[in-house]
Design an enzyme around this catalytic site. Sequence first.
Site, PDB file in Angstrom:
ATOM      1  N   HIS C 173       9.011  11.065  -2.318  1.00  0.00           N
ATOM      2  CA  HIS C 173       8.888  10.292  -1.185  1.00  0.00           C
ATOM      3  C   HIS C 173       9.141   8.904  -1.192  1.00  0.00           C
ATOM      4  CE1 HIS C 173       5.809   9.734   2.348  1.00  0.00           C
ATOM      5  NE2 HIS C 173       6.628   9.390   2.505  1.00  0.00           N
ATOM      6  N   TYR C 231      -2.716 -19.668 -13.850  1.00  0.00           N
ATOM      7  CA  TYR C 231      -1.271 -19.607 -12.891  1.00  0.00           C
ATOM      8  C   TYR C 231      -1.743 -20.329 -11.585  1.00  0.00           C
ATOM      9  CZ  TYR C 231       2.900 -18.308 -10.966  1.00  0.00           C
ATOM     10  OH  TYR C 231       4.348 -18.467 -10.210  1.00  0.00           O
TER      11      TYR C 231
END
Lengths: 234, 234, 234, 234
Positions: C173, C231
């Site tokens: 899918h 970060y």
Amino acid sequence: MLLPSLREQVLHANQEIARRGLAPHTFGNASGIDRSGDRPLVVIKPSGVDYATMTPADLVVTDIDGNLVEGSLRPSSDLDTHTLLYREFPQIGGIVHTHSEFATSWAQAGRPIPCLGTTHADYFHGPVPVTDPLSADEVEEAYVRNTGAVIVRRFRRDNLDPLALPGVLVAGHAPFTWGKTPAQAVEMADVLEYIARLAFRSVLLGAAEEGIPGYVRDHHYQRKHGPRATYGQS
Amino acid sequence: MLLPSLREQVLHANQEIARRGLAPHTFGNASGIDRSGDRPLVVIKPSGVDYATMTPADLVVTDIDGNLVEGSLRPSSDLDTHTLLYREFPQIGGIVHTHSEFATSWAQAGRPIPCLGTTHADYFHGPVPVTDPLSADEVEEAYVRNTGAVIVRRFRRDNLDPLALPGVLVAGHAPFTWGKTPAQAVEMADVLEYIARLAFRSVLLGAAEEGIPGYVRDHHYQRKHGPRATYGQS
Amino acid sequence: MLLPSLREQVLHANQEIARRGLAPHTFGNASGIDRSGDRPLVVIKPSGVDYATMTPADLVVTDIDGNLVEGSLRPSSDLDTHTLLYREFPQIGGIVHTHSEFATSWAQAGRPIPCLGTTHADYFHGPVPVTDPLSADEVEEAYVRNTGAVIVRRFRRDNLDPLALPGVLVAGHAPFTWGKTPAQAVEMADVLEYIARLAFRSVLLGAAEEGIPGYVRDHHYQRKHGPRATYGQS
Amino acid sequence: MLLPSLREQVLHANQEIARRGLAPHTFGNASGIDRSGDRPLVVIKPSGVDYATMTPADLVVTDIDGNLVEGSLRPSSDLDTHTLLYREFPQIGGIVHTHSEFATSWAQAGRPIPCLGTTHADYFHGPVPVTDPLSADEVEEAYVRNTGAVIVRRFRRDNLDPLALPGVLVAGHAPFTWGKTPAQAVEMADVLEYIARLAFRSVLLGAAEEGIPGYVRDHHYQRKHGPRATYGQS
């Protein structure tokens, strides 16, 4: 200024290389030849100049042996390949060299592009040939001119017609295409990239190397190029 | 404000990373170094700031050991890789790190990019090297600095010249490139992505790993970088 | 009108699916949940409506069992997958379903995406899992709800954390992704497509299936998500 | 001017071929049929005319046997394929021929596109079939009409329903798609290219040729096309 019309055509072909994304940076070049006078004259892109700002006056005019006739900039570093092809293939009027991505990938693999479909056959009457590598002596002696020489040798060996196969892959380098005019040459460069993309994927899906039957290939090539061409408005 | 000109160059290189599509989101960074004073100074992108809104004043200035000299934002999290490379490769003046898709795919495969064509040879004088993976201890001790260390180790092992091979693939991570200036470094990042794309397809088409002959590679590299370079207007 | 702010967020996430090219036509949908009241409420895209013209008022509000609460259009045909995931994964606040090309190609191959690089590890703490196929009975009984059920079963089997692995490939899918908000869910959909592209090429180049070492994976995941994340600007 | 509304629809379908990038240059064409009168009339693109400048008046009207009824330009060179399909498949009202890249790559490989996912199943109820090659006699006798004949033969052999499988790959050539209207035909051309891209990558990743289970395929096809379709606003 010599050859204003051919300069325009060659400029346009160079711009099309960039517009169609056939060469990053300034990789790639187009030229044209005027064979109408006693002394054929070649118009070619200058080396390392940005396509976006190039004008007709920037183009360089040489004779068919590459001697400068008119121009203040250095001609494309590939000049000697172009002039050799003009000397050896008298039926062509324009040449384009690109580094288009899929055609160059085939050239780097040293593999001819098999004729796997009718679009290929509409433009190239058989596999797109790949040259031999240049020898060390050929590189040493005259690399650029001998790039033309290996192209010609490849066509001579199998008696290939440069107008039926309007392009070639130089092994480990990139494609050259040509045509009766600079515009045809750049169209062939674009078509070559398209069929190189298709063939890349078809081969990964297991396409048979021998490609479509000869009678289909002949039919398609003739319907676009033969005496009874049926495609387009005539 | 220190180093206004270098800030402009580094800002421009960072913007080029985005403009050329070499890194999605804010993955990627560029820096430059001014070695003219007694104390060399590094200008680098701040961490996690959008390229589109970055100004010269947002850039961070450090010394060559990464100590903050000027700037109110946190420097790129990759700072310690940049400074180590500046310390170990004194001939370079700019560094670019991207996550460009094809170069990163080679890095993830842990495979050097073979020199399969003349475009490659024009810029990289041999295969693009790939580092060893970092050891667990190296990750634990100083991950970012040791990313620089594995790069340097790779160059030392085979006595590679950082200007003849202006880039590297960090295994399982992504590429770093460099040059004499930040502008050269980002141009190398762009060229590296281009040759990574070509090589990916050529390898799938069965290109021989050894690539083009050494004499062709030398010829191309010398014609762009040697003392008698023939490319472009000089 | 209920939940104007969440409607805006869900609308924006749906528009991002289109803007980032993650789903052709109207394949794809985004939803969000407000768990602040006694009765949690889900806001979801209506079925088959063009992203370009969708307004907040077009969105459909249901309860966590999918019963209509507000809206005149039919909800996305994938509603029952979304509501089941909201019931089973209480830590998530937004869900996105796309048919992005490379992630869907992995889903069609029934193969988890191996963790081959640090970009992957920054967002997905391990291979992106793939579900089992639905059985004939599951399809017959309640296809859409059971699509959610096979996702949950896959996570339960290996005790996977939905926030450490914010997405899944439904076999044969396409992908679902999620996050704390609809915006995070669509960002994960974009990242997933990016890492699916990289992994596709790395695998064709021979990348080892086991991917990067666990200590590198942990390091990267922790630096973005751990208590000492380094970060970005904090 | 005959059939102004159908001319608009066919013009629009031709323009969509170009806008969606399904055919380079002027490769590709769309047609429609009006079966409401005693003599069904076909409207088709003229040959070799640029999509950008085409007007409704440029289109060509023929009868179902391809005899010219109205128009001053030559009809598409593929006219005889279109008319044969209209004669043999009375349930269809529009036909599109493209050279879209991935569908054409499958056609060149001579391989049906396996039904590997639910998006495929939403539109094509099984593998996209590929024709036999034309024989030398078929090429010689009537190449274009026999291109239609091999399509029909392929559908007859396995008793395929042209509306459940609204397209085909002509071996060594390119795809044809169709629908109840020209608009549906061009949508199928777009979907076909999309599923061809997905399947190309899934197959390289090792997808099983048999594809998704029949019960999933049936479920998806029925939910879009069956009597109880649940997709979109009805």
